[in-house]
Scaffold this active site. Structure first.
Site, PDB file in Angstrom:
ATOM      1  N   GLY A  49       0.843  -1.185   0.000  1.00  0.00           N
ATOM      2  CA  GLY A  49       0.000   0.000   0.000  1.00  0.00           C
ATOM      3  C   GLY A  49       0.878   1.234   0.000  1.00  0.00           C
ATOM      4  O   GLY A  49       2.054   1.168   0.388  1.00  0.00           O
ATOM      5  N   GLN A  54       3.102  10.202   0.616  1.00  0.00           N
ATOM      6  CA  GLN A  54       4.421   9.549   0.670  1.00  0.00           C
ATOM      7  C   GLN A  54       5.277   9.836  -0.563  1.00  0.00           C
ATOM      8  O   GLN A  54       6.488   9.646  -0.531  1.00  0.00           O
ATOM      9  CB  GLN A  54       4.265   8.039   0.847  1.00  0.00           C
ATOM     10  CG  GLN A  54       3.663   7.665   2.195  1.00  0.00           C
ATOM     11  CD  GLN A  54       3.607   6.166   2.367  1.00  0.00           C
ATOM     12  OE1 GLN A  54       2.667   5.523   1.934  1.00  0.00           O
ATOM     13  NE2 GLN A  54       4.644   5.596   2.950  1.00  0.00           N
TER      14      GLN A  54
HETATM   15 ZN    ZN Z   1       3.155   3.986   5.789  1.00  0.00          ZN
END
Ligand code: ZN
Length: 184
Positions: A49, A54
């Site tokens: 995931g 990010q």
């Molecule tokens: Zn993470």
């Protein structure tokens, strides 16, 4: 469409609440290419995931894909590639179970986190359709880990017993008999 750099704990983007997308925005090619970038980066890193913050994109988009053929996860943990846009979680049962979690943005570490194991996720898919998904167990943990990223939270914030935060090598050496890690 490309593998992107994953930003690490300390980068301010990881601590921001990600921006929700309008239905119009979801239909634009930029959103499709963001999803593709997330997928390419997740595959490159061997994760299950990843969330847009990010890769330094503060938008409320996350994906997961759990492939048991990797041998790292139980056969029942088979989740095809799913896209969550503007997701919200409702806890259906507060009873918690812990897993050793890891995170691409916190490389080299593992931490034991307890989370509710029965949740309902409301979200838009990549066609901007409203969806609801009821999930239990390990998958519920993975989804909560990913969706936390959209609210500026990291798994380390949720470790209650600080003694259960450690380096991956020491985790493997001394604690590997514990439940499977949730890695992203
Ligand atoms: Zn993470």
């Amino acid at each position: 469409m490309a593998v992107k750099d994953v930003i690490r704990m300390g980068h301010p983007t990881l601590r921001k609440v990600a921006q929700k997308l309008s239905k119009q925005e979801i239909g634009r090619p930029e959103t499709a290419s963001l999803v593709q970038d997330l997928f390419d980066t997740m595959m490159d890193q061997g994760g299950i995931g990843i969330a847009a913050p990010q890769i330094n994109v503060s938008k409320s988009v996350a994906i997961i894909q759990i492939d048991p053929s990797s041998g790292r996860y139980a056969p029942e943990e088979n989740v095809p590639m799913m896209v969550f846009i503007n997701p919200e979680i409702k806890v259906l049962d507060k009873k918690r179970t812990g897993f050793w979690e890891g995170c691409l943005s916190v490389p080299g570490l593992r931490g034991f986190v307890e989370r509710p194991q029965h949740i309902l996720v409301k979200f838009l898919d990549d066609k901007a359709q409203a969806c609801e998904l009821e999930v239990q167990g390990f998958t519920a943990t993975v989804i909560q880990h990913e969706l936390d990223h959209l609210f500026g939270r990291l798994y380390v914030d949720r470790i209650e017993d600080r003694k259960k935060l450690m380096f991956e090598e020491e985790y493997l050496q001394f604690h590997a008999e514990d439940p499977a890690p949730a890695i992203d």
